[in-house]
Design an enzyme around this catalytic site. Sequence first.
Site, PDB file in Angstrom:
ATOM      1  N   ASP A 189      -3.008   6.935  16.356  1.00  0.00           N
ATOM      2  CA  ASP A 189      -1.197   6.981  16.226  1.00  0.00           C
ATOM      3  C   ASP A 189      -1.312   7.430  13.662  1.00  0.00           C
ATOM      4  O   ASP A 189      -0.536   7.109  13.723  1.00  0.00           O
ATOM      5  CB  ASP A 189      -0.333   5.675  15.635  1.00  0.00           C
ATOM      6  CG  ASP A 189       0.363   6.093  15.881  1.00  0.00           C
ATOM      7  OD1 ASP A 189       0.992   6.852  16.134  1.00  0.00           O
ATOM      8  OD2 ASP A 189       1.621   4.766  15.816  1.00  0.00           O
ATOM      9  N   LEU A 193       0.871  -0.916   0.005  1.00  0.00           N
ATOM     10  CA  LEU A 193       0.114   0.353  -0.197  1.00  0.00           C
ATOM     11  C   LEU A 193       0.475   1.070   0.017  1.00  0.00           C
ATOM     12  O   LEU A 193       1.358   1.847   1.567  1.00  0.00           O
ATOM     13  CB  LEU A 193      -0.972   0.203   1.476  1.00  0.00           C
ATOM     14  CG  LEU A 193      -1.746  -0.769   1.697  1.00  0.00           C
ATOM     15  CD1 LEU A 193      -2.544  -0.940   2.683  1.00  0.00           C
ATOM     16  CD2 LEU A 193      -2.692  -0.763   0.686  1.00  0.00           C
ATOM     17  N   GLY A 194       1.443   1.673  -1.174  1.00  0.00           N
ATOM     18  CA  GLY A 194       2.300   2.684  -1.201  1.00  0.00           C
ATOM     19  C   GLY A 194       3.469   2.812  -0.709  1.00  0.00           C
ATOM     20  O   GLY A 194       4.526   2.019  -0.249  1.00  0.00           O
ATOM     21  N   GLN A 195       4.201   4.064  -0.566  1.00  0.00           N
ATOM     22  CA  GLN A 195       5.391   3.889  -0.860  1.00  0.00           C
ATOM     23  C   GLN A 195       5.760   4.254   1.053  1.00  0.00           C
ATOM     24  O   GLN A 195       4.728   5.301   1.849  1.00  0.00           O
ATOM     25  CB  GLN A 195       6.191   4.919  -1.277  1.00  0.00           C
ATOM     26  CG  GLN A 195       6.146   4.617  -2.404  1.00  0.00           C
ATOM     27  CD  GLN A 195       7.449   3.263  -2.363  1.00  0.00           C
ATOM     28  OE1 GLN A 195       8.205   3.118  -2.169  1.00  0.00           O
ATOM     29  NE2 GLN A 195       7.218   2.635  -3.752  1.00  0.00           N
TER      30      GLN A 195
END
Length: 751
Positions: free
Chosen positions: A559, A517-519
Amino acid sequence: MDALTTLVILLSYVVSILRICSAVDSITVNQMIQDGETITSAGGSFELGFFSRPANSNKRYLGIWYKKVATGTVAWVANRELPLNDTSGVLKVTDQGKLVLLNGANTIIWSSNSSRSAQNPNAQLLESGNLVMKNGNDSDPENFLWQSFDHPSSTLLPGMKLGRNIITGLDRRLSSWKSTDDPSRGNFTYRLDPNGFPQLIVMQGSDVTFRSGPWNGLRFSGFPEMRPNPVFKYDFVFNEKEMYFTFDLVNSSVITRLELNPNGDLQRLVWIDRTQGWTVYATAQKDDCDIYALCGGYATCNINDSPRCDCMKGFVPKFPDEWNRMDWSGGCDRNIALNCQNGDGFLKYSGIKLPDTRNSEFNRSMNLKECESLCLRTCSCTAYSNLDISRGGSGCLLWFDNLTDIRDFTEDGQEFYVRMAASEVDAFASSSKRKKQRWVISISASIVALILLSLLLGLYILKKKKKKKKKLKRKGTMLYNLEGSQTNERQEDLDLPLFDLTTICNATNNFSIDNKLGQEDQMRSMTLDWPKRFVIINGIARGLLYLHQDSRLRIIHRDLKANNILLDSVMNPKISDFGIARSFGSDETKASTNRVVGTYGYMSPEYAIHGVYSIKSDVFNFSVLVLEIVSGKRNRGFRHPDHYLNLLGHAWTLYMEDRYLELIDKSIGVTCNLPEVLRSINVGLLCVQRSLDDRPSMSSMVQMLGSEGALPQPKEPGFFTETNIHEANSSSSKHAPFSGNKSSLTFLEAR
Ligand SMILES: *[C@@H]1O[C@H](CO)[C@@H](O)[C@H](O)[C@H]1NC(C)=O
Ligand SMILES: *[C@@H]1O[C@H](CO)[C@@H](O)[C@H](O)[C@H]1NC(C)=O
Ligand SMILES: *[C@@H]1O[C@H](CO)[C@@H](O)[C@H](O)[C@H]1NC(C)=O
Ligand SMILES: *[C@@H]1O[C@H](CO)[C@@H](O)[C@H](O)[C@H]1NC(C)=O
Ligand SMILES: *[C@@H]1O[C@H](CO)[C@@H](O)[C@H](O)[C@H]1NC(C)=O
Ligand SMILES: *[C@@H]1O[C@H](CO)[C@@H](O)[C@H](O)[C@H]1NC(C)=O
Ligand SMILES: *[C@@H]1O[C@H](CO)[C@@H](O)[C@H](O)[C@H]1NC(C)=O
């Protein structure tokens, strides 16, 4: 000896005369300005005299230039078309109240013009940069015999009017220089077109090249970014006597001007003291979609689409072959012809640049309902909208022809209604409803999938920790972020089934890279420009809003931090790591825990100290993120040579002292959208306020980010200062039982 003394006395006399000369700001009938002499406005901002273009040539022009700052930048030229060949030029005031520029042979090569009779006329250079001819000391602008502001060159200074006096027929327009070294009239003009509902246009010769869109009470509809800001204010005046655009400075210490450059670009320039140069604050022609009528009639241009041009709903390309070859100029035609007598309806668009208004009519007193029925009753009417969208919308604007030069900004904005055959209206209305439903379903599905995946991964680690399976070590890097969080604290919140490794492997297709899911944490290297950062801020805000309000379960992330925002290749932010998220029933709004889990630097005071968490603690986290994104600095570990404040305290102090510009990350650059940045800072500060009740909810936050109304003044933030770092460390660790090797209560001190 005697001769020398005489010479010295003579010279100092000449010098003192010159000084007196340059200290005055006006000349009368018996005075003149020769080449080499100047007059200066009272405050020293502008100077009138002779200059050369190109700089070292013998072509001499009479003009006005900036003096105190931006010295030498020419703001106005008198004899644009006919330069003097030498330094023999003289400017005089005639008995009739005209300014005349004479060459060495005493020929008039330029003159001002006035139909009013003069008494004791004199010319004065005002502090605004306006050269005015007045009678005696009559300083009422209404009575001026002549003023340079009525005859602009290529520059619009604060206070100048761009547009027409309907009574006298005076038309003030900008015309570009031929080149930066040649003040004579170039190919471009920027002017007010009075046909239909008036609009400002850039023309190249007799062709329109750019339109700013009609004024909608708040801004030109082609400039959605034109918003109230602390630097300048603008207005569009349209009454029985006058129609013009003007802008003025809010803070006169800012030096800014509008310039139509020789290439036909309309730019707002701001003088930057630090670099001693002009910077482009904004260019009216942003991209290809601003090329006039690029897409032809009944088509919209969206710069983010490929191809950019798209027929409006219910229309098809008039010349499909050309259209497919990216020649869109032929535009589009209706699928189904209008049925004038009965049964036509309207399709609504919003967030577009309204079409060319040269074939429009308007009525200020009609409301939208009356506007619609008037359009229906008039066979040739093709579209309508409110004339003015301030104060809830009023007035009626009707279009009677092909709708041309429409830009789609893909955002909410002014509503615009296009006339369609009734059958088309029905078809599109229901299909868009279905589409919306599909959207909601697919968004919910992907968010649920995302949450599930994070939970699965979290649980997987839990299990791994317990069983200490060697096998898992190989996957260590991918799970790094999750492992960094404190897994032993989670059980309190997660009473969910555990999954074994095989299940997880299956669910993630053997941890396939495709399912990643993405960087990770691209915010760390904050090299993005402002528009991208603002997209990220908005994206995170919308994501949180979904979690807090729009999803079936209210979810508090607990968080939210830069590391947990993943960016995909086009910088869409994705909220990740729901490892310590809590879901709430729809009626629950807060809860408490005696185990504080999260990341310092982001935690809200009430959570860190009392373990109370709620949607407002996520709001707090979000704002820390916003301030970090704007400033390019981390809250945690933030240091400033002058004080011990953390980033929040630093931001608030700068804000209160009106020095918020200093907060902005230098790498954003000066051409950014200042009002938007300031709005983000203001919203950021509102949401780190100490009291929960003072912090707005995510929904009002999303609204505030997207609107341009006035924002409330933020109060002092929670976790404002951090005194001595060691002191803070010892005192705050009392409050929280939590201590991990990566996160500790090092930098925060609650007040
Ligand atoms: C400059 O010189 C040219 C050629 O000698 C002449 O035609 C022109 O009129 C002069 N211009 C002025 C302003 O005297
Ligand atoms: C001055 O005004 C007259 C008539 O109003 C006009 O014919 C003439 O061209 C004008 N001169 C200039 C230099 O604008
Ligand atoms: C301006 O004109 C008025 C009326 O003619 C006169 O009373 C006043 O003294 C003048 N002021 C100055 C500064 O010349
Ligand atoms: C105008 O800006 C200057 C510095 O840019 C600042 O010192 C001054 O306080 C500002 N004035 C107002 C009225 O905002
Ligand atoms: C202005 O127009 C002329 C003639 O049409 C053309 O040669 C020239 O390139 C144009 N200049 C600009 C800056 O577009
Ligand atoms: C504008 O609308 C009002 C109300 O319908 C009407 O009385 C008025 O004549 C209209 N004005 C113009 C200029 O058409
Ligand atoms: C409208 O369409 C007609 C023909 O379809 C065309 O001749 C005309 O130029 C178009 N008008 C505008 C403003 O695009």
